[in-house]
Enzyme design. Structure first.
Site, PDB file in Angstrom:
ATOM      1  N   ALA A 169       0.837  -1.210   0.000  1.00 50.47           N
ATOM      2  CA  ALA A 169       0.000   0.000   0.000  1.00 50.47           C
ATOM      3  C   ALA A 169       0.866   1.252   0.000  1.00 50.47           C
ATOM      4  CB  ALA A 169      -0.925  -0.002   1.211  1.00 50.47           C
ATOM      5  N   LEU A 185       3.199   1.769   2.202  1.00 45.59           N
ATOM      6  CA  LEU A 185       3.430   2.139   3.602  1.00 45.59           C
ATOM      7  C   LEU A 185       4.659   1.429   4.175  1.00 45.59           C
ATOM      8  CD1 LEU A 185      -0.336   2.099   4.662  1.00 45.59           C
ATOM      9  CD2 LEU A 185       1.050   4.063   3.979  1.00 45.59           C
ATOM     10  N   SER A 186       5.437   0.813   3.295  1.00 39.62           N
ATOM     11  CA  SER A 186       6.737   0.255   3.648  1.00 39.62           C
ATOM     12  C   SER A 186       6.693  -0.910   4.630  1.00 39.62           C
ATOM     13  CB  SER A 186       7.656   1.338   4.198  1.00 39.62           C
ATOM     14  OG  SER A 186       8.440   1.819   3.159  1.00 39.62           O
ATOM     15  N   ASP A 243      12.635   4.986   3.624  1.00 39.74           N
ATOM     16  CA  ASP A 243      11.738   4.083   4.336  1.00 39.74           C
ATOM     17  C   ASP A 243      12.410   3.478   5.561  1.00 39.74           C
ATOM     18  OD1 ASP A 243      10.321   4.672   2.107  1.00 39.74           O
ATOM     19  OD2 ASP A 243      10.386   2.657   1.250  1.00 39.74           O
TER      20      ASP A 243
END
Ligand code: ADP
Ligand code: MG
Length: 383
Positions: A123, A125-126, A172
């Protein structure tokens, strides 16, 4: 809750209690997109969603890896036989960290690891960085390596770049390793220096919503490399090593020197987005959190019109949220799907969420997942 489950899962799998339990979060980027490889600025914050790993050392060179979230047996590897880009599936992320640590000269003699994660995968979001960083921190502490957080982040990035084979920047992993509660992290991608910038949304009566569109368009596959090449071309034509070196005040003059319309658009995005990061920092340092809303929305327009990495779902998330009274919104991450962030008054969060969900239903899109991004702590030991 997670911690108990992961500890118990470890005991069931490996027949002994783990030496410890660690957590590392996913992240969302507030502002500064496609600026990292131009040696510019990014500003991620850690999510409350984490990868949690129970880990013990081994001294026999064996590495055993298991994820509660993936169907399948324990993956068993030998630390001295780890080979980059070998087909180990999800296990490549933690195995890659062991490989990167050993490549850097750290004597990792083996480990048992069992993990579970609440970071949504794919998504933007890592979830991958959360996996890497939780592994790196656990091994650093168990083996007494004494590495700093930024060092752990760089090793985790090396694991993803060279072992898994994904050409990501260091944002990230740095976010997952270095963020602190109630702050966004200003990362200078030139010298990798970091600063915690106050971003205490709750104290201001605000929320930052993440809208996970749950789509990923295939169009994005070659786009990253194409944008990157275009930015490098822009820097070359302007005679600078990276677009970071073009001052915002000189942007118009720089654009006038570029003949290629596409390169001009990319340069305008990168230089203006670096400027937007600086603007957001100034506002947050002054405690004027609401005022960042329009800067986020400007950033979205730049990603949509100049870099051209948005998609109908992301554009709709932003326009529906803003029409329903959000303070500002933008797509975040690599684009062509993934997630958007929306700044709202806490009192308006439900109404804005409802408006976005309804707009998606009306357009015939997959229902999005919407949740608040509470600026949370980076990686830590939890048990
Ligand atoms: P993102 O980092 O944006 O979520 P990536 O494609 O970089 O997406 O990473 C997702 C991959 O990370 C998954 O395909 C899987 O291999 C691995 N992964 C993420 N979470 C887990 C988990 N809980 N258990 C096992 N593997 C996971
Ligand atoms: Mg990833």
């Amino acid at each position: 809750m997670e911690q108990v489950g992961v500890r118990e899962g470890f005991e069931e799998l490996y027949g002994a209690a783990p030496e410890g339990v660690w957590a590392a979060p996913g992240r969302v980027n507030l502002i500064g997109e496609y600026t990292d490889f131009n040696e510019g600025f990014v500003m991620p914050l850690a999510l409350p969603h984490t990868a949690v790993a129970a880990v013990s050392r081994r001294s026999d060179g064996v590495l055993r890896l298991h994820s509660a979230d993936i169907e399948g047996p324990v993956v068993e590897l030998r630390v001295d036989e780890l080979t980059p880009r070998s087909d180990t599936g999800w296990a490549a992320y933690p195995a890659g960290v062991v490989w990167a640590l050993r490549e850097a000269g750290h004597a990792i003699g083996g480990a048992d690891l069992h993990l579970s994660s609440t970071v949504p995968t794919g998504a933007g979001l890592s979830s991958s960085a959360a996996l890497e960083v939780v592994t790196a921190l656990a091994l650093d502490e168990l083996y007494g390596l004494g590495l700093t957080r930024p060092e752990l982040a760089r090793l985790a990035q090396r694991a993803e770049n060279d072992f898994v084979g994904v050409p990501c920047g260091v944002m990230d992993q740095t976010a997952s390793a270095c963020c602190t509660e109630g702050h966004a992290l200003h990362l200078d991608c030139r010298d990798l220096s970091i600063r915690q910038v106050p971003f205490d949304l709750a104290a201001q009566g605000l929320e930052l919503l993440v809208v996970d569109t749950r789509v990923k368009h295939a169009l994005g596959d070659g786009a990253y490399a194409e944008r990157r090449a275009g930015c490098e071309e822009g820097a070359r034509q302007l005679g600078v090593s990276h677009l970071r070196d073009v001052a915002y005040e000189e942007l118009d003059a720089a654009l006038a020197r570029l003949s290629d319309e596409r390169v001009r658009r990319y340069v305008r995005h990168v230089v203006s987005d670096d400027h937007r990061v600086e603007r957001v920092i100034t506002l947050l340092d002054a405690g004027d959190v609401r005022a960042i809303g329009p800067v986020l929305t400007d950033g979205h327009a730049s990603l949509r019109d100049d870099l051209r990495i948005s998609c109908p779902e992301l554009d709709l998330a932003v326009s529906a949220a803003n029409s329903a009274g959000a303070l500002g919104a933008r797509m975040t991450g690599g684009g062509f799907g993934g997630s958007a962030v929306v700044l709202v008054e806490a009192a308006d969060a439900d109404g804005v969420t409802k408006a976005v969900v309804e707009a998606f239903a009306e357009a015939g899109f997959t229902a999005p997942r919407v949740f608040p991004a509470v600026p949370s702590a980076g990686a830590r030991r939890i048990g």
